[in-house]
Design a protein around this motif. Structure first.
Motif, PDB file in Angstrom:
ATOM      1  N   ILE A 125       6.382   8.693-123.625  1.00 40.82           N
ATOM      2  CA  ILE A 125       7.726   8.724-123.042  1.00 40.82           C
ATOM      3  C   ILE A 125       7.879   9.933-122.127  1.00 40.82           C
ATOM      4  CG2 ILE A 125      10.183   9.028-123.564  1.00 40.82           C
ATOM      5  CD1 ILE A 125       9.699   7.374-126.107  1.00 40.82           C
ATOM      6  N   LEU A 126       7.391  11.094-122.583  1.00 47.76           N
ATOM      7  CA  LEU A 126       7.482  12.304-121.773  1.00 47.76           C
ATOM      8  C   LEU A 126       6.683  12.182-120.487  1.00 47.76           C
ATOM      9  CD1 LEU A 126       7.250  15.062-124.539  1.00 47.76           C
ATOM     10  CD2 LEU A 126       9.261  14.404-123.194  1.00 47.76           C
ATOM     11  N   ILE A 127       5.497  11.554-120.579  1.00 46.29           N
ATOM     12  CA  ILE A 127       4.661  11.373-119.384  1.00 46.29           C
ATOM     13  C   ILE A 127       5.359  10.454-118.384  1.00 46.29           C
ATOM     14  CG2 ILE A 127       2.512  10.370-118.532  1.00 46.29           C
ATOM     15  CD1 ILE A 127       1.189  11.347-121.127  1.00 46.29           C
ATOM     16  N   ILE A 128       5.943   9.358-118.909  1.00 48.51           N
ATOM     17  CA  ILE A 128       6.662   8.423-118.039  1.00 48.51           C
ATOM     18  C   ILE A 128       7.859   9.111-117.398  1.00 48.51           C
ATOM     19  CG2 ILE A 128       8.065   6.315-117.998  1.00 48.51           C
ATOM     20  CD1 ILE A 128       6.217   5.242-120.229  1.00 48.51           C
ATOM     21  N   LEU A 129       8.589   9.888-118.212  1.00 51.84           N
ATOM     22  CA  LEU A 129       9.752  10.596-117.708  1.00 51.84           C
ATOM     23  C   LEU A 129       9.361  11.586-116.615  1.00 51.84           C
ATOM     24  CD1 LEU A 129      12.805  11.062-118.023  1.00 51.84           C
ATOM     25  CD2 LEU A 129      12.278  12.815-119.722  1.00 51.84           C
ATOM     26  N   LEU A 130       8.282  12.321-116.852  1.00 47.89           N
ATOM     27  CA  LEU A 130       7.799  13.276-115.856  1.00 47.89           C
ATOM     28  C   LEU A 130       7.390  12.567-114.576  1.00 47.89           C
ATOM     29  CD1 LEU A 130       7.017  16.166-115.113  1.00 47.89           C
ATOM     30  CD2 LEU A 130       4.779  15.757-116.159  1.00 47.89           C
ATOM     31  N   ALA A 131       6.743  11.404-114.729  1.00 53.07           N
ATOM     32  CA  ALA A 131       6.329  10.636-113.551  1.00 53.07           C
ATOM     33  C   ALA A 131       7.536  10.148-112.760  1.00 53.07           C
ATOM     34  CB  ALA A 131       5.469   9.452-113.984  1.00 53.07           C
ATOM     35  N   VAL A 132       8.559   9.690-113.481  1.00 50.97           N
ATOM     36  CA  VAL A 132       9.757   9.173-112.822  1.00 50.97           C
ATOM     37  C   VAL A 132      10.460  10.273-112.028  1.00 50.97           C
ATOM     38  CG1 VAL A 132      12.080   8.266-113.204  1.00 50.97           C
ATOM     39  CG2 VAL A 132      10.142   7.273-114.418  1.00 50.97           C
ATOM     40  N   VAL A 133      10.698  11.435-112.649  1.00 46.98           N
ATOM     41  CA  VAL A 133      11.413  12.498-111.950  1.00 46.98           C
ATOM     42  C   VAL A 133      10.597  13.041-110.783  1.00 46.98           C
ATOM     43  CG1 VAL A 133      12.760  13.127-113.996  1.00 46.98           C
ATOM     44  CG2 VAL A 133      10.608  14.311-113.534  1.00 46.98           C
ATOM     45  N   PRO A 175      10.218  22.547-106.984  1.00 46.10           N
ATOM     46  CA  PRO A 175      10.794  22.658-108.335  1.00 46.10           C
ATOM     47  C   PRO A 175      12.296  22.384-108.353  1.00 46.10           C
ATOM     48  CG  PRO A 175       9.331  24.505-107.896  1.00 46.10           C
ATOM     49  CD  PRO A 175       9.529  23.795-106.602  1.00 46.10           C
ATOM     50  N   MET A 176      13.027  22.908-107.349  1.00 48.75           N
ATOM     51  CA  MET A 176      14.460  22.675-107.265  1.00 48.75           C
ATOM     52  C   MET A 176      14.747  21.207-106.963  1.00 48.75           C
ATOM     53  SD  MET A 176      16.353  25.531-107.578  1.00 48.75           S
ATOM     54  CE  MET A 176      17.761  25.435-106.483  1.00 48.75           C
ATOM     55  N   ARG A 177      13.907  20.600-106.134  1.00 51.94           N
ATOM     56  CA  ARG A 177      14.128  19.207-105.755  1.00 51.94           C
ATOM     57  C   ARG A 177      14.001  18.277-106.950  1.00 51.94           C
ATOM     58  NH1 ARG A 177       9.864  16.971-102.440  1.00 51.94           N
ATOM     59  NH2 ARG A 177       9.816  19.100-101.607  1.00 51.94           N
ATOM     60  N   ILE A 178      13.119  18.594-107.862  1.00 49.22           N
ATOM     61  CA  ILE A 178      12.977  17.764-109.068  1.00 49.22           C
ATOM     62  C   ILE A 178      14.300  17.700-109.820  1.00 49.22           C
ATOM     63  CG2 ILE A 178      11.967  17.733-111.391  1.00 49.22           C
ATOM     64  CD1 ILE A 178       9.340  18.511-110.231  1.00 49.22           C
ATOM     65  N   ILE A 179      14.982  18.830-109.907  1.00 48.64           N
ATOM     66  CA  ILE A 179      16.254  18.871-110.644  1.00 48.64           C
ATOM     67  C   ILE A 179      17.354  18.151-109.872  1.00 48.64           C
ATOM     68  CG2 ILE A 179      18.067  20.397-111.520  1.00 48.64           C
ATOM     69  CD1 ILE A 179      15.890  22.503-112.004  1.00 48.64           C
ATOM     70  N   PHE A 180      17.522  18.475-108.582  1.00 47.50           N
ATOM     71  CA  PHE A 180      18.660  17.935-107.837  1.00 47.50           C
ATOM     72  C   PHE A 180      18.446  16.500-107.376  1.00 47.50           C
ATOM     73  CE2 PHE A 180      19.568  22.445-107.708  1.00 47.50           C
ATOM     74  CZ  PHE A 180      20.941  22.471-107.849  1.00 47.50           C
ATOM     75  N   ALA A 181      17.226  16.015-107.371  1.00 44.37           N
ATOM     76  CA  ALA A 181      16.976  14.611-107.041  1.00 44.37           C
ATOM     77  C   ALA A 181      17.097  13.728-108.275  1.00 44.37           C
ATOM     78  CB  ALA A 181      15.585  14.446-106.420  1.00 44.37           C
ATOM     79  N   ASN A 182      17.347  14.329-109.422  1.00 44.36           N
ATOM     80  CA  ASN A 182      17.460  13.575-110.677  1.00 44.36           C
ATOM     81  C   ASN A 182      18.728  13.985-111.424  1.00 44.36           C
ATOM     82  OD1 ASN A 182      14.713  12.017-111.105  1.00 44.36           O
ATOM     83  ND2 ASN A 182      14.162  14.040-110.304  1.00 44.36           N
ATOM     84  N   MET A 183      19.857  13.831-110.728  1.00 44.18           N
ATOM     85  CA  MET A 183      21.135  14.198-111.323  1.00 44.18           C
ATOM     86  C   MET A 183      21.426  13.387-112.583  1.00 44.18           C
ATOM     87  SD  MET A 183      22.494  16.594-109.412  1.00 44.18           S
ATOM     88  CE  MET A 183      24.233  16.489-109.742  1.00 44.18           C
ATOM     89  N   TRP A 184      20.914  12.168-112.660  1.00 38.10           N
ATOM     90  CA  TRP A 184      21.133  11.322-113.831  1.00 38.10           C
ATOM     91  C   TRP A 184      20.584  11.970-115.103  1.00 38.10           C
ATOM     92  CZ3 TRP A 184      16.690   9.637-116.398  1.00 38.10           C
ATOM     93  CH2 TRP A 184      15.488   9.856-115.712  1.00 38.10           C
ATOM     94  N   LEU A 185      19.581  12.807-114.952  1.00 37.85           N
ATOM     95  CA  LEU A 185      18.952  13.458-116.092  1.00 37.85           C
ATOM     96  C   LEU A 185      19.432  14.899-116.262  1.00 37.85           C
ATOM     97  CD1 LEU A 185      16.831  13.394-118.365  1.00 37.85           C
ATOM     98  CD2 LEU A 185      15.112  14.102-116.668  1.00 37.85           C
TER      99      LEU A 185
END
Length: 477
Positions: free
Chosen positions: A12-20, A299-309
């Motif tokens: 699940i963590l690997i999939i989540l990391l891949a998605v973000v 690194p910042m883009r990972i956070i702001f491109a995934n507001m749902w998370l």
């Protein structure tokens, strides 16, 4: 069994990391590509506009709450008539209050209306300036003086653009209004009087463009490009009067913790330590992050491109990252005018700036319950409370202005935001669903901070840019 659970969690963590990660990459790939900044004008055009703008800057149109002296305002009106004779002749003009003017150039379709606006009053001057604040001195590639940023340069550019287009034989597709207030800096009556007229006449606007945002240096860390920020909303205003009444009994026998002053101080401390203000990622704030995310470091883009998370996390960390962005999350409150009056009670005001009117109502209910615990009575101020709706991000007006900004300032990221300060534009919120606050001026951090401060200045190149932007904006309607 434990190994199976561990493997499942790991998958699940690997999939989540891949998605973000994929979302962060796609966010960058699908965004508009920025270009290198190209010079819009020539040394001759910069000198031409600078000399003309300097004449507006030399008019000391400082607004005051308790008085109005027409001397410098009259001087400015004369300068405008001399610099822009064609517009002065072709446009109809209405004056509201002492000196709020609204020009109108009729278009082919007289049922359609758009407006550009910028106030012509300026804030008072204090401190030691590098160059005299009303000299319009051209030096170091800039024009120096009060109003160069806030907001005589945009006003000058609006007049210049319309004047030049009319000289070229341009016939507007619709009615074009240019409005300028003489008392925006003191939240005066100029534009409100004009709005009353428009409301009475049933005149609405497809879009309105006022000052507020600009092309600025990156507003957040992790962004390396200039950013064109379009304010699509500004926080509402609400003042609450607070009264801690005098306690009953002999003053000398009262507990020291039961005085009106102590109870008021305790209440203020409570609100500061446990603020009741709701924090949320509004549609306008989400759109801002969506607009800026492609231009952030990875690194910042990972956070702001995934507001749902990461939305919940961001609500907590944004205030620490950027104070202005933090103010966009919801209501902010400031206590003022704390004093003891003749009857022995302690009084204060709580000035609230809200993003969402419904949230404000819920917050006031909490404040009332807390105030009651300290024997404090709350009441709304009779004047000054106001809230206006945000611009629609789906409106054709907003989309048109945003497209013009992206095309003209093709080297800058473009995003909406919520303005913490106040502008005249807010009064038009119910006459137009696309009230946008953006001055087409490219300024650096020093110039941004010089607003209402010392050494206000703007580059001569930026003045040329501003004129060019308004010409393109008006030609495209």
């Amino acid at each position: 069994m434990a190994i199976f659970i561990l493997i499942t969690i790991l998958c699940i963590l690997i999939i989540l990391l891949a998605v973000v990660t994929i979302r962060a990459v796609l966010c960058k790939v699908s965004a508009r590509s920025l270009k290198e900044k190209e010079k819009k004008g020539t040394p001759e055009s910069e000198e031409y506009y600078s000399k003309r703008l300097a004449r507006l800057i030399s008019c000391e149109t400082v607004s005051h709450k308790d008085s109005y002296d027409d001397t410098e305002f009259s001087k400015l009106r004369t300068v405008i008539q001399e610099l822009f004779p064609v517009m002065s002749r072709r446009a109809s003009l209405r004056i509201f209050g002492d000196d709020c003017y609204v020009y109108m150039i009729p278009g082919r379709d007289t049922a359609r209306n758009v407006m550009v606006m910028s106030h012509h009053d300026v804030a008072p001057v204090s401190g030691g300036w590098k160059y005299p604040p009303f000299s319009g001195k051209v030096a170091e590639g800039c024009i120096w003086g009060r109003g160069t940023v806030d907001t005589k340069t945009p006003l000058f550019a609006e007049f210049s653009a319309i004047e030049e287009l009319l000289n070229e034989g341009f016939e507007p597709a619709c009615n074009i209004y240019l409005a300028s207030s003489h008392n925006e800096e003191i939240a005066g009556d100029g534009i409100p009087l004009a709005v009353s007229y428009f409301r009475k006449e049933g005149i609405r606007f497809e879009w309105i463009l006022d000052e507020g945002g600009a092309v600025i240096d990156a507003p957040m860390s992790g962004i390396s490009c200039k950013c064109a920020m379009l304010a699509v909303h500004e926080k509402g205003r609400h003042t609450i009067n607070l009264t801690a009444g005098k306690s009953s009994g002999h003053e000398g026998l009262m507990a020291k913790t039961d005085t009106p002053e102590v109870r008021m101080a305790s209440f203020i401390s409570r609100v500061h330590s446990h603020p009741p203000f709701i924090r949320r990622i509004s549609p306008q704030l989400r759109a801002m992050f969506d607009g800026l995310a492609p231009y952030m470091s990875f690194p910042m883009r990972i956070i702001f491109a995934n507001m749902w998370l990461f939305g919940g996390l961001l609500k907590r960390i944004i205030p620490a990252m950027n104070e202005q962005a933090g103010a966009m999350l919801g209501t902010s409150g400031t206590f003022k005018n704390i004093n003891t009056v003749e009857d022995g009670s302690c009084r204060a005001e709580l000035f609230l700036r809200c993003v969402n009117e419904d949230d404000l109502s819920a917050e006031i209910e909490i404040l009332q319950k807390t105030a009651a615990d300290y024997g404090i009575v709350m009441s709304d101020a009779k004047e000054g409370n106001e809230y206006y709706p945000p611009a629609s991000l789906e409106s054709t007006g907003y989309k048109y202005i945003k497209s013009c900004v992206e095309k003209y300032f093709d080297y800058a990221a473009c995003a909406p935001f919520i303005l913490p300060a106040g502008t005249d534009a807010r009064h038009f919120g119910r006459l137009c669903d696309a009230v946008i606050r953006f001055a087409p001026i490219d300024i650096n951090n020093q110039q941004f901070k010089s607003v209402h401060g010392i050494d206000e200045n703007i580059s001569t190149e930026s003045v040329v840019q501003a004129v060019g932007f308004y010409k393109e904006l008006i030609k495209g309607i």
